[in-house]
Motif scaffolding. Structure first.
Motif, PDB file in Angstrom:
ATOM      1  N   ILE A 105     -13.604  56.296   5.979  1.00 32.40           N
ATOM      2  CA  ILE A 105     -13.680  56.815   6.881  1.00 32.40           C
ATOM      3  C   ILE A 105     -14.339  58.035   6.937  1.00 32.40           C
ATOM      4  O   ILE A 105     -14.193  58.789   5.745  1.00 32.40           O
ATOM      5  CB  ILE A 105     -12.681  57.394   7.103  1.00 32.40           C
ATOM      6  N   TRP A 106     -14.512  58.906   8.158  1.00 33.71           N
ATOM      7  CA  TRP A 106     -15.491  60.345   8.093  1.00 33.71           C
ATOM      8  C   TRP A 106     -16.871  60.531   8.611  1.00 33.71           C
ATOM      9  O   TRP A 106     -17.165  60.488   8.530  1.00 33.71           O
ATOM     10  CB  TRP A 106     -14.760  61.112   7.268  1.00 33.71           C
ATOM     11  N   ASP A 107     -17.327  58.877   8.111  1.00 31.60           N
ATOM     12  CA  ASP A 107     -18.960  58.512   8.064  1.00 31.60           C
ATOM     13  C   ASP A 107     -19.269  57.516   8.568  1.00 31.60           C
ATOM     14  O   ASP A 107     -17.986  56.470   8.646  1.00 31.60           O
ATOM     15  CB  ASP A 107     -19.052  59.353   6.573  1.00 31.60           C
ATOM     16  N   ILE A 108     -20.405  57.258   8.532  1.00 23.60           N
ATOM     17  CA  ILE A 108     -20.854  55.781   8.991  1.00 23.60           C
ATOM     18  C   ILE A 108     -22.488  55.845   8.173  1.00 23.60           C
ATOM     19  O   ILE A 108     -22.932  56.546   7.591  1.00 23.60           O
ATOM     20  CB  ILE A 108     -20.981  55.910  10.727  1.00 23.60           C
ATOM     21  N   THR A 109     -22.225  54.651   8.489  1.00 19.22           N
ATOM     22  CA  THR A 109     -23.598  54.391   7.932  1.00 19.22           C
ATOM     23  C   THR A 109     -24.028  53.181   7.826  1.00 19.22           C
ATOM     24  O   THR A 109     -22.864  51.742   8.230  1.00 19.22           O
ATOM     25  CB  THR A 109     -23.522  54.193   6.313  1.00 19.22           C
ATOM     26  N   ASP A 110     -25.036  52.084   7.588  1.00 16.50           N
ATOM     27  CA  ASP A 110     -25.513  51.027   8.375  1.00 16.50           C
ATOM     28  C   ASP A 110     -25.132  49.925   7.564  1.00 16.50           C
ATOM     29  O   ASP A 110     -24.597  48.886   7.177  1.00 16.50           O
ATOM     30  CB  ASP A 110     -26.794  50.744   8.562  1.00 16.50           C
ATOM     31  N   GLU A 111     -24.767  50.623   5.540  1.00 16.35           N
ATOM     32  CA  GLU A 111     -24.196  49.860   4.711  1.00 16.35           C
ATOM     33  C   GLU A 111     -23.056  50.138   3.656  1.00 16.35           C
ATOM     34  O   GLU A 111     -23.210  50.875   2.897  1.00 16.35           O
ATOM     35  CB  GLU A 111     -25.679  49.812   3.350  1.00 16.35           C
ATOM     36  N   PRO A 112     -22.330  49.681   5.252  1.00 17.67           N
ATOM     37  CA  PRO A 112     -20.852  50.148   4.303  1.00 17.67           C
ATOM     38  C   PRO A 112     -20.096  49.646   2.764  1.00 17.67           C
ATOM     39  O   PRO A 112     -21.092  47.566   3.204  1.00 17.67           O
ATOM     40  CB  PRO A 112     -19.557  50.230   5.532  1.00 17.67           C
ATOM     41  N   ILE A 113     -19.320  49.649   2.431  1.00 22.06           N
ATOM     42  CA  ILE A 113     -19.058  48.751   1.698  1.00 22.06           C
ATOM     43  C   ILE A 113     -17.768  47.238   1.716  1.00 22.06           C
ATOM     44  O   ILE A 113     -18.168  46.346   1.412  1.00 22.06           O
ATOM     45  CB  ILE A 113     -17.502  49.030   0.385  1.00 22.06           C
ATOM     46  N   ASP A 114     -17.996  47.503   2.450  1.00 24.08           N
ATOM     47  CA  ASP A 114     -16.715  46.647   3.690  1.00 24.08           C
ATOM     48  C   ASP A 114     -16.786  47.101   5.308  1.00 24.08           C
ATOM     49  O   ASP A 114     -17.458  46.775   5.964  1.00 24.08           O
ATOM     50  CB  ASP A 114     -15.816  46.934   2.776  1.00 24.08           C
ATOM     51  N   ILE A 115     -15.389  47.642   5.707  1.00 23.26           N
ATOM     52  CA  ILE A 115     -15.849  49.000   7.176  1.00 23.26           C
ATOM     53  C   ILE A 115     -15.865  50.021   6.407  1.00 23.26           C
ATOM     54  O   ILE A 115     -15.310  50.440   5.671  1.00 23.26           O
ATOM     55  CB  ILE A 115     -14.357  48.092   7.310  1.00 23.26           C
ATOM     56  N   CYS A 116     -15.850  50.569   8.297  1.00 22.36           N
ATOM     57  CA  CYS A 116     -16.525  51.917   8.071  1.00 22.36           C
ATOM     58  C   CYS A 116     -16.055  52.261   9.228  1.00 22.36           C
ATOM     59  O   CYS A 116     -17.067  52.344  10.449  1.00 22.36           O
ATOM     60  CB  CYS A 116     -17.589  52.733   7.503  1.00 22.36           C
ATOM     61  N   VAL A 117     -15.388  53.853   9.180  1.00 22.01           N
ATOM     62  CA  VAL A 117     -15.163  54.631  10.507  1.00 22.01           C
ATOM     63  C   VAL A 117     -15.140  55.789  10.653  1.00 22.01           C
ATOM     64  O   VAL A 117     -14.850  56.252   9.974  1.00 22.01           O
ATOM     65  CB  VAL A 117     -13.328  53.843  10.606  1.00 22.01           C
ATOM     66  N   GLY A 118     -15.849  55.911  11.641  1.00 21.89           N
ATOM     67  CA  GLY A 118     -16.270  58.034  11.155  1.00 21.89           C
ATOM     68  C   GLY A 118     -17.105  57.715  12.404  1.00 21.89           C
ATOM     69  O   GLY A 118     -17.225  56.866  13.598  1.00 21.89           O
ATOM     70  N   PHE A 119     -18.550  58.966  12.573  1.00 24.97           N
ATOM     71  CA  PHE A 119     -18.578  59.565  13.669  1.00 24.97           C
ATOM     72  C   PHE A 119     -20.196  59.750  12.148  1.00 24.97           C
ATOM     73  O   PHE A 119     -20.064  60.334  11.895  1.00 24.97           O
ATOM     74  CB  PHE A 119     -18.404  60.578  13.892  1.00 24.97           C
ATOM     75  N   ASN A 120     -21.389  60.261  13.104  1.00 22.86           N
ATOM     76  CA  ASN A 120     -23.061  60.854  12.444  1.00 22.86           C
ATOM     77  C   ASN A 120     -22.268  61.828  12.515  1.00 22.86           C
ATOM     78  O   ASN A 120     -22.463  62.646  13.574  1.00 22.86           O
ATOM     79  CB  ASN A 120     -23.842  59.964  13.736  1.00 22.86           C
ATOM     80  N   HIS A 121     -22.147  62.854  11.572  1.00 21.87           N
ATOM     81  CA  HIS A 121     -22.513  63.643  11.081  1.00 21.87           C
ATOM     82  C   HIS A 121     -23.806  64.755  11.537  1.00 21.87           C
ATOM     83  O   HIS A 121     -23.196  66.152  12.487  1.00 21.87           O
ATOM     84  CB  HIS A 121     -21.934  64.293  10.034  1.00 21.87           C
ATOM     85  N   THR A 133     -12.897  57.742   1.285  1.00 20.18           N
ATOM     86  CA  THR A 133     -13.285  59.147   2.694  1.00 20.18           C
ATOM     87  C   THR A 133     -14.569  59.329   2.032  1.00 20.18           C
ATOM     88  O   THR A 133     -14.924  59.631   0.974  1.00 20.18           O
ATOM     89  CB  THR A 133     -12.516  60.333   2.302  1.00 20.18           C
ATOM     90  N   GLY A 134     -15.258  58.949   3.273  1.00 20.70           N
ATOM     91  CA  GLY A 134     -16.769  59.438   3.086  1.00 20.70           C
ATOM     92  C   GLY A 134     -17.555  57.824   2.708  1.00 20.70           C
ATOM     93  O   GLY A 134     -16.800  56.954   1.975  1.00 20.70           O
ATOM     94  N   ILE A 135     -19.351  57.832   2.694  1.00 22.91           N
ATOM     95  CA  ILE A 135     -19.916  56.466   2.237  1.00 22.91           C
ATOM     96  C   ILE A 135     -20.122  57.035   1.075  1.00 22.91           C
ATOM     97  O   ILE A 135     -21.072  56.138   1.086  1.00 22.91           O
ATOM     98  CB  ILE A 135     -20.738  56.665   3.768  1.00 22.91           C
ATOM     99  N   HIS A 136     -20.071  57.867  -0.096  1.00 19.92           N
ATOM    100  CA  HIS A 136     -21.101  58.298  -0.777  1.00 19.92           C
ATOM    101  C   HIS A 136     -19.813  58.308  -1.679  1.00 19.92           C
ATOM    102  O   HIS A 136     -19.259  58.718  -2.374  1.00 19.92           O
ATOM    103  CB  HIS A 136     -21.893  59.094  -1.164  1.00 19.92           C
ATOM    104  N   HIS A 137     -20.002  56.441  -3.243  1.00 20.58           N
ATOM    105  CA  HIS A 137     -19.718  56.557  -4.025  1.00 20.58           C
ATOM    106  C   HIS A 137     -20.493  56.145  -4.824  1.00 20.58           C
ATOM    107  O   HIS A 137     -21.755  55.236  -4.682  1.00 20.58           O
ATOM    108  CB  HIS A 137     -18.517  55.212  -3.949  1.00 20.58           C
ATOM    109  N   SER A 138     -20.100  56.438  -6.082  1.00 19.56           N
ATOM    110  CA  SER A 138     -20.969  55.630  -7.298  1.00 19.56           C
ATOM    111  C   SER A 138     -21.425  54.151  -7.069  1.00 19.56           C
ATOM    112  O   SER A 138     -20.324  53.333  -6.734  1.00 19.56           O
ATOM    113  CB  SER A 138     -20.102  56.670  -8.601  1.00 19.56           C
TER     114      SER A 138
END
Lengths: 345, 345
Positions: free
Chosen positions: A162-178, A140-145
DNA sequence: ATCAAAAATGTATGCGCATACATTGCGCTG
DNA sequence: CAGCGCAATGTATGCGCATACATTTTTGAT
């Protein structure tokens, strides 16, 4: 006698039942272990007749395949691990229901844990989960250590955030712009004619992002500051009531609109306002977030920001599945959001 | 090079990263696999110096132990599987949070699935879960198919059934007597002077048991029939509103008390009553069930039946743990319940 | 300095299954 | 009726680790 090395047991039931293996089943059916294995995973490669005998043997012995051994041998666990911030927050669990369902239909099982909005515990959980060799992981989220990112990269499995988007996902992301959601609510409320606004926000990184985007935009539009009441911890009706009470008791906010980080706290805010004799939305308008099922059922019906959670669940699951099947897939999915205008604002 | 048989990979990332094993770590640290294994599970049996070298090697390689192999070799998976009716019902998930936490602190991980109040899917899930060879299993409720009971018995692991009690648990049960709760509420409301009562009930076996006990007892006490509005499916605010509306529109129930099978539907009932101009509790009193966190925060504060969920979680977890440690334990735990008198009834 | 006990490490083995490869038997073409 | 191809099954092997047991090294008491 399948196994002959039963342990010496006490009176109370320890492991009495010698576990049945494929070899045991095979022996009973007059075939070898490998034929039993095939009968289960590639039934088309086994003759009609032996298939029946094997099935009989399985029924007779109560054989349950050992997925642990299977996973070790095949290097596929058919497990997908999922980490969500809270097990008790319907926003996350309703997503999980969809996600698990979709995966289960494709033969995968979900190993679910709760991180508690806490990076340290997320790191520990990621390691624990990876030790089960899941075939994919959901975060959940795009902020990880950094440590987490490294471990995940090393695992070489599909990862969905999930729940967020970023241009640099670890792999895949599905979410929206908060931030965009915060901006949109600010514009919506200004357009409705509100000159004053406040926020009620829980201690959640994404909620804070929506709040600050809202405050920034609304301040620009109205030239008025936007007071915030932080509920601390998780959103709840009680926290919403308390925050609303705090807002009224400790600021001169008496008229305007309040953007809450959750439908739950929004509901609490409404209850508090009504208890104090304020009218919603005439005196104070309320906007929630999440479009939880009760949003349409409370009085007044709650205006809120909706994200298609069903679609989120489906997309997250099918992205994982596609990737597991080796299909090249889109790695950033923006679900967007929608402001549902109901009566509260 | 730990592994030399990397697969031929496409451009897209498949499993590129050769997984590091204990043998790899050992090689780097100048010891064998078994010493690495010991360093991790019995560090006191390894010298200070090698321990350090092994730790360095682990850090350098990013080694993550393979719990699958470990489970196969040791016949202990450190997994506890849990089946609950619904992932989105806080009553169950809040229990799970406690339960998982307690187990995690003892080195176990929880494999959680949702059965959807459905016996067929419970059976299928039990089989799937057992294939992962969990060390223990948690089930909700005490009604399970014969097939399920047989499989569980065959698995030879501790089984805890929660939320209900019976004299013949599969193994251990922790819960309370639902009929007794229904009776108690009937007596409470009669003592409060109510001559008329109705119920709002979801399609949940335990809820139905409370409802029928309530109706039976209240009828005896008051000599008046107790109409029921079944919400069908799961309890929710919306379902509670609809059921309350139905009760008023389709019966002559105008004054009395309503016993709801969930705080959620009770809350919905209150919203509906207020929207129609009824006073709660003066015209119609409402009793909920579950003492969810919002019960005290809504207006009027909800009178409800409380069960100590925290204690339930702890007891379930520690029963499992005790049994896993081989300690003889009590097999039926009655948690009891308490009627919390607040303003709504 | 000596030797038994304890500490530290290693060797051998198998958990239960999936998978690559080998074997058998059978129908069918020409 | 030889010979090929395919269906059906079997043999051999190893996944990565824990564990029983064997061996080596260290410790300490005399």
């Amino acid at each position: 006698m399948p196994n002959d090395h039963k342990m010496a047991d006490g009176i109370f039931n320890k492991k009495v039942t010698s576990r049945v293996t494929m070899a045991d089943v095979g022996r009973l059916a007059g075939v070898t272990q490998v034929t039993v294995s095939r009968a289960l995973s590639h039934p088309d490669k086994v003759s009609k007749d032996t298939l029946r005998r094997i099935q009989d043997a399985i029924d007779a012995t109560g054989f349950v395949p050992n997925a642990v051994a299977g996973a070790l041998a095949s290097k596929r666990s058919n497990l997908v691990s999922a980490l969500i911030p809270s097990l008790t927050n319907v926003v996350y669990t309703s997503f999980m229901a969809t996600f698990s369902d979709h995966l289960r239909q494709n033969g995968y099982q979900v190993l679910l844990s709760e991180t508690g909005f806490n990076t340290a515990s997320e790191d520990a959980l990621i390691a624990t989960h990876l030790s089960r060799r899941p075939d994919a992981m959901l975060l959940t989220g795009i902020h990880h250590s950094d440590k987490a990112r490294k471990q995940l990269q090393g695992a070489g499995i599909p990862v969905v955030e999930i729940w967020d988007i970023t241009d640099e996902p670890i792999d895949i992301c599905v979410g929206f712009n908060h931030s965009a959601a915060g901006h949109a609510v600010a514009e919506y409320l200004k357009a409705k004619g509100h000159a004053f606004a406040a926020t009620i926000t829980a201690d959640d990184e994404r909620a804070l992002r929506r709040q600050s985007a809202f405050a920034e935009r609304f301040t620009v539009l109205s030239q008025n500051a936007v007071p915030d009441a932080n509920t601390g911890g998780t959103a709840s009706i009680g926290a919403g009531r308390a925050a609303m009470a705090h807002l009224i008791d400790h600021s001169d906010f008496r008229k305007g609109a309040v953007f809450c980080s959750s439908d739950l706290s929004a509901h609490g805010a409404i209850i508090e306002l009504r208890a104090r004799g304020f009218r919603v939305p005439q005196d104070i308008a309320i906007v929630g977030f999440g479009d939880q099922d009760f949003a349409r059922d409370i009085d007044p019906a709650l205006t809120t920001v909706a994200v298609d959670r069903l679609r989120l669940g489906h997309l997250a699951a099918s992205s994982v599945l596609d990737k597991l099947m080796g299909q090249p897939i889109k790695s950033v999915h923006d679900l967007g959001f929608k402001i549902l205008t109901r009566l509260s604002a």
